[in-house]
Design a protein around this motif. Structure first.
Motif, PDB file in Angstrom:
ATOM      1  N   VAL A   1      33.742  29.749  27.620  1.00 55.73           N
ATOM      2  CA  VAL A   1      35.041  29.370  27.664  1.00 55.73           C
ATOM      3  C   VAL A   1      36.361  30.202  27.315  1.00 55.73           C
TER       4      VAL A   1
ATOM      5  N   ASN B   1      39.963  30.020  26.122  1.00 55.66           N
ATOM      6  CA  ASN B   1      41.014  29.113  25.629  1.00 55.66           C
ATOM      7  C   ASN B   1      41.903  29.771  24.687  1.00 55.66           C
TER       8      ASN B   1
ATOM      9  N   MET C   1      50.008  19.123  20.419  1.00 57.44           N
ATOM     10  CA  MET C   1      48.740  18.950  20.793  1.00 57.44           C
ATOM     11  C   MET C   1      49.103  18.447  22.241  1.00 57.44           C
TER      12      MET C   1
ATOM     13  N   TYR D   1      28.864  29.102  24.252  1.00 54.64           N
ATOM     14  CA  TYR D   1      28.167  27.955  23.562  1.00 54.64           C
ATOM     15  C   TYR D   1      26.814  27.584  24.049  1.00 54.64           C
TER      16      TYR D   1
ATOM     17  N   GLU E   1      36.487  27.484  32.250  1.00 56.64           N
ATOM     18  CA  GLU E   1      34.983  27.258  31.976  1.00 56.64           C
ATOM     19  C   GLU E   1      34.264  27.636  32.854  1.00 56.64           C
TER      20      GLU E   1
ATOM     21  N   GLN F   1      27.826  27.563  28.262  1.00 56.88           N
ATOM     22  CA  GLN F   1      29.074  27.310  28.447  1.00 56.88           C
ATOM     23  C   GLN F   1      30.002  28.616  28.093  1.00 56.88           C
TER      24      GLN F   1
ATOM     25  N   ARG G   1      31.606  34.240  19.576  1.00 58.01           N
ATOM     26  CA  ARG G   1      32.781  34.453  20.167  1.00 58.01           C
ATOM     27  C   ARG G   1      32.989  35.966  20.324  1.00 58.01           C
TER      28      ARG G   1
ATOM     29  N   GLU H   1      46.985  20.718  25.256  1.00 58.52           N
ATOM     30  CA  GLU H   1      46.409  19.934  26.399  1.00 58.52           C
ATOM     31  C   GLU H   1      46.901  20.392  27.606  1.00 58.52           C
TER      32      GLU H   1
ATOM     33  N   SER I   1      47.706  20.781  15.002  1.00 56.75           N
ATOM     34  CA  SER I   1      48.354  19.527  15.147  1.00 56.75           C
ATOM     35  C   SER I   1      47.679  18.538  14.407  1.00 56.75           C
ATOM     36  N   CYS I   2      46.421  18.511  14.269  1.00 50.58           N
ATOM     37  CA  CYS I   2      45.778  17.410  13.246  1.00 50.58           C
ATOM     38  C   CYS I   2      46.225  17.748  11.969  1.00 50.58           C
TER      39      CYS I   2
ATOM     40  N   TRP J   1      43.243  27.537  21.694  1.00 48.76           N
ATOM     41  CA  TRP J   1      42.212  26.722  21.115  1.00 48.76           C
ATOM     42  C   TRP J   1      42.641  26.099  19.662  1.00 48.76           C
TER      43      TRP J   1
ATOM     44  N   GLN K   1      39.659  12.537  36.242  1.00 47.15           N
ATOM     45  CA  GLN K   1      40.509  13.660  35.730  1.00 47.15           C
ATOM     46  C   GLN K   1      41.701  13.823  36.762  1.00 47.15           C
TER      47      GLN K   1
ATOM     48  N   PRO L   1      45.071  22.145  18.641  1.00 48.39           N
ATOM     49  CA  PRO L   1      44.646  20.964  18.212  1.00 48.39           C
ATOM     50  C   PRO L   1      44.375  20.841  16.818  1.00 48.39           C
ATOM     51  N   TYR L   2      43.751  22.009  16.124  1.00 47.78           N
ATOM     52  CA  TYR L   2      43.419  21.991  14.616  1.00 47.78           C
ATOM     53  C   TYR L   2      44.707  22.212  13.783  1.00 47.78           C
TER      54      TYR L   2
ATOM     55  N   ASN M   1      26.262  23.952  17.882  1.00 38.86           N
ATOM     56  CA  ASN M   1      27.274  23.862  16.916  1.00 38.86           C
ATOM     57  C   ASN M   1      27.512  25.459  16.254  1.00 38.86           C
TER      58      ASN M   1
END
Lengths: 616, 387
Positions: free
Chosen positions: B346, B348, B107, B330, B120, B344, B323, B111, B357-358, B351, B42, B354-355, B319
């Protein structure tokens, strides 16, 4: 169209329906003599799920032998019959030549001579165990990614031998000829021993030898329990309420009577050895009745799955797809309309079977259609056929049918090869245990794969056809329209599918994009499809160039589907098999060769540029 | 031909070229990941201006430069904006393309901001334990702790970036000096040490009798560096009172006296303290019968927040994250025979990008391609009306 031609266009599909009917009848026919059909439908738990003995047998044979049949003139006719022989007459089963050895070094280690069929029986391999075991231990201690072909072959053989041995102990104890009486004796002896033990606790006089006798029997049964991984006896509640046969025997001591399942299997074994079909079938009937009352769901599912296995709809579809392809090809030479319609109808029949198979799998698993690599292959074929059928309805020139049947056949063939490595209805591991994301991300991205492959296949038709001379304008424009339209769909599906995957990852471990090899592979497909569209809109490529680029899309998609699994890293790593790598490489090279065909320019006057559709 | 910058930056040729380079970058990065591990890849490929691609398989290396992720990303954004201002006036019939490209831009920005703002960390909690901090598994800190009255402690945490050979940290009355610092190391008892090991030895603490040697940093994903520092404690105006071997290989702190008080120090994974605590009540891990395939993992926890007075139970499983407090927890892993859970953690703030944008790109693509399809059908019907 004349009456004769119209009839032919219906006759060919009608013959296909007859073919299917005969296959279904053959599959559902009751067996004479020992009722192996119902035997195969008995539910057990193995590999974490409730499955019929039929699936257990088939998957084992596929894994060990590569085929669902057993060689030999007097061999058991069905996988279920083979499983019965394995458990109830192991001495005979051990002579069946079902373990293939291809690697010469491995053969040398076993000190066996090269056989005509290259397959060997368990009894032939038994003397080689002292040589195999230390090697297996040595290799097992190293990283599987570094194994040589010899080491891979040896580990595979050892795994299969272990699996075979475990199955042998699933429904019976080898060496015990009269299980029912042995079991009943066990109950009384242990009961007596427990009574003696109580006497001992109370300080009374007790019989030591009774207790010693019993404890050696118990040890035999406990050892037996370690030798199998199949849970045959439903007891308790829920999916976890199943016990192995030896354990259920031990449980029976408490109740003072044998569990109906335990009794049933012991009776089945005894009847089999005595070649008494009446006794065998009646024991079966009694147990089925008990299951119907106490575990109706398991029995129903097992029966459905056995039927599904026997009919094998995907294999039937494969045959029909070949027929559809031949009719479509011939329709370009002769009897155009007749064969074209016949081809499309045959395709639809095959597709219906394909769909029924898919739906049955969904019902058996309780899951959306794509849950593992095997089902992704099934679904890619399915999706591609739907898209092509739409194209065929639009263009009516048999190209859609031809392409559909090629993609359908190829993906089902790939699926068949994937099924050799294990249970295709396997349970989903925890992180994948979410029907919502399986239904959205996985389905959409698989459609993205399917449509990219479809566009590539149509482009292959174009490029190969071109070798035989200039393509007539109408055909060329129809091919061009098809490829363009499918790539538009592919862009949509692969983009949305990839982003949904990222959103799933975000819901699962808080990271939308992790640059995992599979994620990268999917992104490559999106970008490539976008490049094709942008190159077309910018006039950088014309018809021929677009076709060449579409074929490259096949390379990108096969990399993403299989190549990324072989790197051995990342979240979607399934390990590297030599065969898969070989075929993937062959495929990619073949696509490059087709692309090269496209780079040969045409002779003759310059072709006027074709209309480019700009967006907006 | 004269170079016309605006025409260049808004051209489709540039788009196709940049996307082509992006494919090459992604492919090369994927292959390289086998050797280098994801974090290294990365940094080298996606967060760089120029990436170096080793084209020679095997021991010999031959690198050629290709555009890195940052360069490509910036050029693509410029290209997108330039193309739109050149060709796509804000009109309704261009709405589809504008929505699609805005979604992609969103998007990309998402990122970028995740990289800058996101964080993280991990929380490793044992059953029955209450924890009020997360740790960063790939970073360490050197802590010097002064126990105070009432069971409180004053912690001086020195971030890893400041640890170097010779660094000095005055702490009021004495200085902790780093004699040698090893970002990754191997520690063995003296008797087993070979010539490759340093001659420096600790005179106090857990490190007495051990030798250290430098190792290159770990790149494989599931291996961690063993970070070590050999430190001296020097009272002001005096000489070193001792040499300690600190490492994240040692569990627990090492004690010393200085400036008339007891102190303790250690190297440990960098901590991030929270205003609340999480207590692990029970971790359960079901397998499918007769297999080692996990059926579910779940952690039953209690959230304790003295500030808001919260004291409630919750369940975190695959899954299904928690929050809370601007963070998301997670279920990531487990260890110690199912008695320790790993979350985990996180942060962000972007967050949702992306939703959004999709949805934008998906709807935009459907809109544009439907228009194409309708036109194609209309054209076909005009040529040959359906029989």
């Amino acid at each position: 169209m004349s009456i004769l031609r119209k009839t032919t266009a219906w006759l060919i599909p009608a013959l296909c329906l007859l073919f299917i009917a005969s296959a279904v009848i053959k599959a559902t026919r009751s067996s004479t003599g020992l009722d192996f059909k119902n035997f195969g439908m008995l539910p057990v738990v193995s590999n974490g799920r409730v499955q019929p003995l039929d699936s257990l047998a088939r998957n084992a044979l596929l894994s060990i032998h590569g085929k669902q049949g057993v060689p030999g003139d007097d061999a058991p006719a069905t996988p279920a019959a083979w499983l019965a022989e394995l458990n109830f007459n192991p001495a005979l089963a051990d002579t069946r030549k079902i373990f293939p050895i291809h690697h010469d070094d491995l053969l040398g280690l076993t000190k066996l001579t090269r056989d005509e069929e290259k397959s060997y029986s368990y009894s032939q391999l038994l003397p080689a165990f002292p040589a195999l075991q230390p090697e297996a231990r040595r290799i097992g201690a190293t990283d599987s990614k570094t194994w040589s072909p010899y080491e891979n072959a040896l580990m595979l053989l050892t795994r299969n031998l272990t699996r075979y041995n475990q199955l042998k102990h699933a429904l019976a104890l080898p060496g015990q000829a009269h299980l029912e009486s042995e079991f009943t004796l066990f109950l009384t002896e242990i009961g007596a021993a427990l009574a003696e033990s109580d006497k001992q606790t109370r300080g009374e006089r007790f019989n030591e030898s009774t207790m010693d006798n019993a404890s050696s029997r118990v040890r035999i049964v406990l050892d037996w329990a370690t030798m199998t991984e199949v849970y045959t006896t439903p007891s308790g509640n829920g999916a976890d309420g199943w016990r192995k046969l030896p354990d259920s025997l031990t449980d029976s001591v408490e109740k003072g009577a044998l569990h109906p399942a335990t009794l049933a299997y012991s009776r089945l074994g005894d009847a089999y050895r005595a070649k008494d079909s009446t006794a065998f079938n009646s024991a079966l009937k009694v147990y089925r009745a008990w299951l119907l009352e106490n575990r109706p769901d398991s029995l129903r599912k097992s029966s459905a799955e056995t039927l599904f296995n026997a009919i094998a709809p995907f294999y039937l579809s494969m045959v029909l797809y070949v027929l559809a392809f031949l009719c479509a090809i011939f329709s370009w030479l002769w009897l155009e309309a007749t064969l074209r319609q016949a081809a499309f109808r045959v395709l639809l029949i095959g597709f219906t079977l394909h769909t029924l198979g898919l739906l049955t799998r969904m019902m058996l698993e309780g899951r959306p259609p794509v849950t593992n690599l095997y089902s992704s292959a099934i679904f890619i074929g399915w999706g591609a056929i739907i898209l092509s059928s739409v194209l065929e309805l639009f263009h009516r020139n048999a190209i859609g049918t031809a392409v559909a049947s090629v993609v359908g056949f190829t993906t089902l063939l790939i699926a068949h090869h994937l099924s050799l490595s294990g249970d295709t209805l396997e349970m989903m591991r925890a992180v994948l245990d979410t029907n919502f994301w399986l239904a959205t991300h996985v389905v959409v991205i698989t459609l993205g794969y399917a449509s990219t492959f479809l566009a590539g296949t149509i482009a292959i038709v174009y490029l190969i056809r071109r070798v035989y001379g200039k393509i007539p304008q109408s055909t060329a424009s129809s091919l061009r329209g098809m490829v363009y339209g499918v790539i538009c769909f592919a862009t949509l599906a692969s983009f949305v599918g990839t982003v949904l995957g990222g959103i799933w990852a975000d819901q699962s471990w808080g990271r939308f994009w992790g640059w995992d090899p599979k994620e990268n592979g999917a992104l490559l497909i999106v970008i490539w499809n976008a490049i094709i569209l942008h190159a077309r809109w910018g006039g950088m490529v014309r018809e021929r160039g677009m076709m060449v680029m579409a074929v490259f899309g096949n390379i990108v998609t096969s990399w993403s589907w299989f190549g990324t699994n072989m790197l051995g890293i990342g979240l979607h790593s399934y390990g590297f098999t030599d065969a898969a790598f070989f075929w993937l490489s062959i495929f990619m090279i073949s696509q490059v060769l087709v692309m090269a065909l496209g780079l040969i320019r045409e002779r003759g006057p310059m072709v006027p540029p074709d209309p480019v559709e700009l967006p907006g | 031909m004269a170079f016309r910058p605006f025409k260049f930056f808004s051209s489709l040729r540039l788009t196709v070229t940049l996307l082509g380079f992006a494919m090459v970058l992604i492919f090369v990065a994927t292959i390289t990941q086998v050797e280098l591990g994801i974090h290294e890849v990365q940094a080298k490929f996606f967060r760089s201006w120029i990436a170096w691609w080793d084209v020679m398989p095997g021991a010999k290396k031959f690198f050629i430069p290709i555009p890195g992720g940052t360069l490509l990303g910036i050029l693509l954004i410029i290209n997108l904006l330039a193309a739109h201002s050149a060709r796509f006036k804000l009109r309704w019939n261009k709405a589809g393309m504008i929505v699609i490209h805005s979604g992609i831009l969103l998007m990309l920005l998402g990122e970028i901001f995740t990289g800058l703002l996101g964080r993280e960390a991990q929380m490793v909690v044992n059953e029955g334990q209450t924890l009020n901090y997360s740790t960063f598994p790939r970073e360490v800190e050197l802590v010097v702790i002064r126990p105070d009255a009432d069971g409180l402690e004053t912690v001086t945490a020195i971030p890893q970036a400041r640890l170097k050979d010779g660094a000095e940290f005055p702490l009021g009355g004495f200085t902790v000096t780093i004699h040698s610092y090893y970002p990754n190391s191997e520690i063995l008892p003296e008797s087993e040490a070979t010539e490759k090991f340093d001659k420096t030895r600790a005179t106090e603490g857990l490190g007495k009798g051990y030798a250290v040697r430098r190792k290159p940093r770990e790149t494989v994903d599931d291996r961690r560096d063993l970070t070590t520092a050999v430190v001296d404690v020097i009272p002001d105006g005096g000489k070193s009172q001792g040499r300690w071997l600190l490492s994240n290989a040692f569990k627990g702190e090492q004690f010393f006296e200085a400036a008339g008080r007891p102190w303790k120090m250690s190297i440990r994974p960098r901590r991030l303290y929270h205003p609340f605590s999480i207590k692990l009540l029970d971790f359960s891990h079901d397998l499918y019968l007769g297999t080692d395939v996990p059926k579910n993992f779940s952690s039953k926890i209690k959230i304790l927040n003295p500030g808001t007075g919260e004291n409630r139970e919750d369940l975190i499983y695959m899954n299904h994250p928690l929050r809370y407090g601007g963070l998301t927890f997670y279920q990531a892993g487990f260890e110690n025979n199912d008695t320790t859970t790993i979350f985990q953690v996180v942060r962000n703030p972007v967050w949702s990008l992306p939703y959004i944008s999709c949805a934008m790109v998906g709807l935009g693509l459907i809109w544009v391609f439907s228009q194409h399809l309708i036109k194609a059908i209309a054209r076909r019907n005009k040529i040959s009306p359906t029989p």
